[in-house]
Design an enzyme around this catalytic site. Structure first.
Site, PDB file in Angstrom:
ATOM      1  N   CYS A 129      -3.754   0.004  -7.328  1.00 14.93           N
ATOM      2  CA  CYS A 129      -3.401   1.403  -7.553  1.00 14.93           C
ATOM      3  C   CYS A 129      -4.476   2.345  -7.001  1.00 14.93           C
ATOM      4  O   CYS A 129      -4.624   2.487  -5.807  1.00 14.93           O
ATOM      5  CB  CYS A 129      -3.122   1.636  -9.035  1.00 14.93           C
ATOM      6  SG  CYS A 129      -2.128   3.100  -9.363  1.00 14.93           S
ATOM      7  N   HIS A 130      -5.271   2.993  -7.862  1.00 14.64           N
ATOM      8  CA  HIS A 130      -6.392   3.809  -7.371  1.00 14.64           C
ATOM      9  C   HIS A 130      -7.697   3.013  -7.304  1.00 14.64           C
ATOM     10  O   HIS A 130      -8.711   3.539  -6.851  1.00 14.64           O
ATOM     11  CB  HIS A 130      -6.594   5.040  -8.261  1.00 14.64           C
ATOM     12  CG  HIS A 130      -5.478   6.046  -8.157  1.00 14.64           C
ATOM     13  ND1 HIS A 130      -4.389   6.029  -8.992  1.00 14.64           N
ATOM     14  CD2 HIS A 130      -5.283   7.082  -7.307  1.00 14.64           C
ATOM     15  CE1 HIS A 130      -3.569   7.019  -8.682  1.00 14.64           C
ATOM     16  NE2 HIS A 130      -4.076   7.677  -7.661  1.00 14.64           N
ATOM     17  N   GLU A 158       3.911   8.710  -4.394  1.00 18.74           N
ATOM     18  CA  GLU A 158       3.749   8.449  -5.829  1.00 18.74           C
ATOM     19  C   GLU A 158       2.864   9.507  -6.476  1.00 18.74           C
ATOM     20  O   GLU A 158       3.117   9.946  -7.600  1.00 18.74           O
ATOM     21  CB  GLU A 158       3.182   7.041  -6.030  1.00 18.74           C
ATOM     22  CG  GLU A 158       4.196   5.955  -5.709  1.00 18.74           C
ATOM     23  CD  GLU A 158       3.603   4.562  -5.585  1.00 18.74           C
ATOM     24  OE1 GLU A 158       4.303   3.593  -5.903  1.00 18.74           O
ATOM     25  OE2 GLU A 158       2.427   4.448  -5.140  1.00 18.74           O
TER      26      GLU A 158
END
Length: 223
Positions: A129-130, A158
């Site tokens: 993700c991040h 997103e």
């Protein structure tokens, strides 16, 4: 596992931190395969948890398991300081997301050196993700970490859909591309997507956290 210590966002009173499901899903993948998991963060101690990740619609089975697991809760509450760990002592490293890593891990020299150490010792580095924001500083030190590598991470689409674009200093997809990475994503937002290139394993979003851990385990078992 390396988690964020950062909770502030830009232009808002809302807070961020670690996205709890991106920690718990991989954590239990590792634990259930009898791996020992050590958790570290830039500041050590209790990392901030993104309040959004605790909402009912984001709660996973691993979240519920975690709430009844005193051992795991103690481990997350008492993370080691990042400068206390060395790649020589571990087989792999995993970076969960939440928006926090976009701030502290993306600019952490200590984290960057750790990633460079793992890769130089031919040990895998995984992020979801991040979490891949941590690769940005590492790639400043060693451009080959990202240049021409197939990677993924939380996409621009997103980011817009979660209404966090205005609270972030940059978007991860754009930064990865700027560093020369070959960015890939799922056809549909919030679908699971994992990329493996050499020793680098990246997952796109929260739904990709477990599969990213599974890909890392598969790599470790082949070694």
């Amino acid at each position: 596992m390396v988690v964020t210590s950062h909770k502030e966002l830009l232009n808002t009173d809302s807070t961020t931190g670690l996205w709890i499901g991106e920690f718990t899903d991989p954590y239990y993948e590792f634990r259930d395969k009898n791996y020992t998991v050590v958790i570290a963060s830039p500041q050590g101690g209790q990392p901030p948890i993104d309040p959004m990740s605790k909402l009912t619609e984001h709660v996973t089975g691993s979240n519920r398991r975690f709430m009844d697991d005193d051992f795991a809760k103690h481990a997350l509450k008492h993370t080691l300081k990042l400068d206390e760990v060395s790649a020589a002592d571990f087989d792999a490293v995993f970076y969960p997301g939440g928006h926090g890593p976009m701030f502290d891990l993306a600019s952490s020299t200590t984290s960057a050196k750790l990633i460079v150490e793992f890769l130089s010792q031919h040990k895998p580095v995984a992020a979801v993700c991040h979490g891949p924001a941590a690769l940005l500083k590492a790639a400043e030190m060693e451009p080959s970490i990202l240049k021409g590598k197939k990677v993924t991470g939380f996409s621009n689409a997103e980011e817009k859909l979660v209404f966090r674009s205005d609270t972030m200093p940059y978007t991860l997809e754009d930064k990865l591309k700027e560093m020369g990475a070959e960015y890939h994503m799922a056809l549909l937002p919030f679908s699971s997507h994992v990329e493996t290139d050499g020793l680098l394993i990246t997952g796109q979003n929260p739904l990709s956290a477990g599969p990213t851990a599974e890909a890392l385990i598969a790599m470790l078992e082949t070694k």
